[in-house]
Write a protein that holds these residues in place. Structure first.
Motif, PDB file in Angstrom:
ATOM      1  N   PHE A 115       0.900  -1.264  -0.106  1.00  0.00           N
ATOM      2  CA  PHE A 115      -0.387   0.110  -0.083  1.00  0.00           C
ATOM      3  C   PHE A 115       1.499   1.009  -0.238  1.00  0.00           C
ATOM      4  O   PHE A 115       1.179   1.547   1.159  1.00  0.00           O
ATOM      5  N   GLY A 118      -1.175   5.280  -0.259  1.00  0.00           N
ATOM      6  CA  GLY A 118      -2.468   5.123  -0.523  1.00  0.00           C
ATOM      7  C   GLY A 118      -2.964   5.227  -1.137  1.00  0.00           C
ATOM      8  O   GLY A 118      -4.068   4.790  -1.377  1.00  0.00           O
ATOM      9  N   GLN A 120      -2.770   0.320  -3.347  1.00  0.00           N
ATOM     10  CA  GLN A 120      -2.873  -0.556  -3.595  1.00  0.00           C
ATOM     11  C   GLN A 120      -1.420  -0.666  -4.728  1.00  0.00           C
ATOM     12  O   GLN A 120      -1.894  -1.044  -6.331  1.00  0.00           O
ATOM     13  N   LEU A 140      -0.626  -4.697   2.481  1.00  0.00           N
ATOM     14  CA  LEU A 140      -1.863  -3.895   2.275  1.00  0.00           C
ATOM     15  C   LEU A 140      -3.035  -4.386   3.179  1.00  0.00           C
ATOM     16  O   LEU A 140      -3.292  -5.349   4.182  1.00  0.00           O
TER      17      LEU A 140
ATOM     18  N   ARG B   7      -5.221  -0.781  12.597  1.00  0.00           N
ATOM     19  CA  ARG B   7      -3.662   0.048  11.429  1.00  0.00           C
ATOM     20  C   ARG B   7      -5.116   1.094  10.796  1.00  0.00           C
ATOM     21  O   ARG B   7      -4.368   1.929   9.794  1.00  0.00           O
ATOM     22  N   VAL B  10      -9.137   1.415   4.807  1.00  0.00           N
ATOM     23  CA  VAL B  10      -8.561   2.124   4.000  1.00  0.00           C
ATOM     24  C   VAL B  10     -10.233   3.379   3.558  1.00  0.00           C
ATOM     25  O   VAL B  10     -10.246   4.187   2.843  1.00  0.00           O
ATOM     26  N   ARG B  15      -8.942   9.454   6.296  1.00  0.00           N
ATOM     27  CA  ARG B  15      -8.273   8.878   4.442  1.00  0.00           C
ATOM     28  C   ARG B  15      -8.969   9.396   3.242  1.00  0.00           C
ATOM     29  O   ARG B  15      -8.744   9.135   1.825  1.00  0.00           O
ATOM     30  N   GLU B  18      -8.010  10.545  -0.446  1.00  0.00           N
ATOM     31  CA  GLU B  18      -7.303   9.455  -0.954  1.00  0.00           C
ATOM     32  C   GLU B  18      -8.568   8.682  -1.703  1.00  0.00           C
ATOM     33  O   GLU B  18      -8.322   7.212  -3.085  1.00  0.00           O
TER      34      GLU B  18
END
Lengths: 290, 141, 121
Positions: A115, A118, A120, A140, B7, B10, B15, B18
């Motif tokens: 990753f 931001g 993959q 990932l 952690r 996404v 975030r 992104e």
């Protein structure tokens, strides 16, 4: 597949007991100091551009690394340098405990999906010069971290196998009548892109739905099934069986066409397009009730 | 995928920078969808005042029946007018992005899916702004 | 994990109907907004006016169809959103039942209201 990919991991991080012992907080600190020294040295030596990378660190077995953190490395830049090159340099020169998978280094084996900033990406296919610094390199998302950049791929492989990704026949043909099973050029063109998958799991990791629904087959597995379902040589019954696997509640219907997978795929497979085509196939099949 | 520690995911809104176009389209479509179905329930409730109004011919002819007074009472509120403009924006986006999704389902123009999302955003904005005068006529601030 | 996918539960019908209703709703919702905010104005709505519209049988039927498709599309959409979040087991069944009941109640109430408006009841 999994054993093949696990190999480099052990290579990268030799389970040397002496080394493990050295990873006490104090030793770690000292090591950090060494790292800085070396970094200064290398900077002085190269007197040129360095690349600033921030690498995710975590190791449940080492006390000082149980709390996830980012380590900074300044790696001398070379033209054509990839993200994989930079972490390899950091491992070889600064911190030998830095762990990640890699093997072929040419975007074929699919072991080094990270990753990066931001997104993959395959470490070996991503040019440093294309990225904004500092470059943030993480494992990932949505997969459990084993250590540093190494994630647990078991779930991904399970999903891949769930679609029965092999060409098969209902009955074993008579050995005396064995014939070459040829594919037409047009049909080969149709499935061409889908055959390029390298099982790197970037798509699965980018998928919002796969993150929430563990049972969702995911883009890679569906693409794998697409390759066989669209192959002219597949027998009707087998294709039917395959479509049934795909049209489960947690199959193709979970795809919400966010195009995340298509955007991250390092092999440019039009994943969303393939999933959509399978949805239409399934609907067509179910509508044929006459 | 259970995580042994957190952690961050996404799709955490921390975030958001992104997020890709397709992801935003999905978020907006879902969000507007929730609003629209929620509105449908309230809409039917408000219209149910007609049950009380029906039959009382005198009130209906003089426009003082409960249905007419409820609706006009609501419409006289500035806040309601603002909410209506919001509802229009939500509905227009859901329609336009819905058309985009129908195209995607038919396998048409998949390469332009991000552009069509931006187009539906811009069109929504334009239609909403152009409708503001119509939605604000005859309301006292 | 393969055995988990062995039971035949087609989700395709729901997906397909979601799209069919979507195609209809695009037109119906645009028409509805246009008629009640631009042709007629919402602040001018009276029972008389509503009744006049609803007495047209074509309009009445369109509105009822609009209600049924919107209720399906909305409730099914909410259900799918929740399944995407990983809803499963008993919770999933309960939510499906609750949403179905809510949808049916909405359609029943709405249809009743429309028939009263049109003077059918």
């Amino acid at each position: 597949m999994s054993t093949q990919q696990a190999e480099p991991e052990t290579q990268d991080a030799p389970d040397d007991p002496a080394m493990k012992g050295a990873e006490s907080p104090a030793a770690e600190k000292q090591k950090g100091g060494d790292m800085v020294d070396e970094r200064d040295e290398s900077q002085a030596e190269f007197d040129g551009e360095t690349v600033h990378i921030k690498v995710f660190r975590y190791d449940p077995e080492v006390e000082a690394k149980q709390e996830p953190r980012f380590d900074d490395f300044h790696v001398p830049f070379e033209k054509g340098m990839t993200v994989l090159d930079s972490v390899m340099y950091a491992r070889d020169e600064f911190d030998s405990s830095l762990t990640f998978r890699h093997s072929c280094r040419q975007a074929v084996c699919g072991s080094d999906a990270f990753f990066v900033n931001g997104k993959q990406r395959l470490g070996c296919k991503t040019q440093i010069s294309d990225l904004e610094q500092p470059i943030r390199i993480e494992p990932l998302p949505h997969q459990e971290v084993v250590k540093d950049l190494v994630v647990d791929m078991d779930h991904f492989y399970d999903q891949m196998h769930a679609v029965e990704p092999y060409f098969k026949s209902e009955d074993t043909p008579d050995a005396s009548e064995l014939e070459e099973q040829r594919q037409s050029r047009e049909n080969r063109e149709k499935v061409k892109m889908s055959t390029r998958c390298i099982w790197c799991a970037s798509c699965m990791s980018s998928c919002n739905i796969a993150a929430g629904d563990n049972e969702y087959l995911g883009p890679a597995a569906i693409n794998k099934a697409y390759k066989f379902a669209m192959d002219d040589r597949e027998e009707e019954d087998i294709k039917e069986h395959r479509l049934r696997i795909l049209e489960q509640e947690h199959g193709v219907w979970r795809c919400q066409t966010q195009f995340s997978c298509t955007e991250v795929c390092p092999k440019d497979i039009p994943l969303t397009e393939h999933i959509q085509e399978l949805k239409r196939e399934a609907v067509k099949k179910n509508l044929k009730f006459w | 995928m259970s995580q042994s520690y957190n952690r961050g995911l996404v799709e955490d809104f921390g975030r958001w920078k992104e997020f890709s176009a397709g992801m935003w389209a999905w978020i907006f479509h879902k969000f507007t969808g929730w609003i629209l179905i929620g509105y449908l329930f309230t809409h039917i409730s408000v219209l149910s005042t007609s049950l009380g109004a029906a039959g009382n011919e005198a009130a209906i002819m003089s426009e003082t029946d409960v249905y007419t007074t409820t609706l006009q009472g609501l419409e006289s509120l500035f806040l309601i007018r603002l909410l209506e403009i919001g509802l229009l924006a939500v509905a227009v986006f859901h329609i336009l992005n819905g058309l985009r999704l129908l195209m995607v389902d038919l396998g048409i123009g998949l390469e332009a899916q991000d552009k069509s999302f931006y187009a539906s955003l811009i069109l929504t904005g334009a239609i909403t702004v152009a409708s503001v005068p119509t939605f604000l006529t005859g309301v006292g601030l | 994990m393969a055995e988990r996918y062995s039971s035949f539960t087609p989700g395709g019908t729901g997906w397909f109907f979601q799209r069919l209703t979507a195609a209809f709703l695009v037109v119906a919702l645009a028409f509805h907004f246009f008629l009640l905010h631009f042709v007629n104005h919402a602040y001018e709505v009276t029972f008389l006016g509503t009744q006049a519209r609803m007495e047209n049988i074509g309009y009445l039927l369109t509105m009822i169809l609009f209600l049924v498709t919107a209720a399906f599309h909305g409730v099914n959409g909410v259900y799918n959103a929740l399944v995407n979040q990983g809803l499963k087991g008993t919770q999933k069944k309960v939510i499906l039942a609750v949403l179905t009941l809510a949808g049916l109640a909405l359609v029943a109430q709405g249809t009743y209201v429309a028939l009263v408006m049109g003077g059918m009841i």
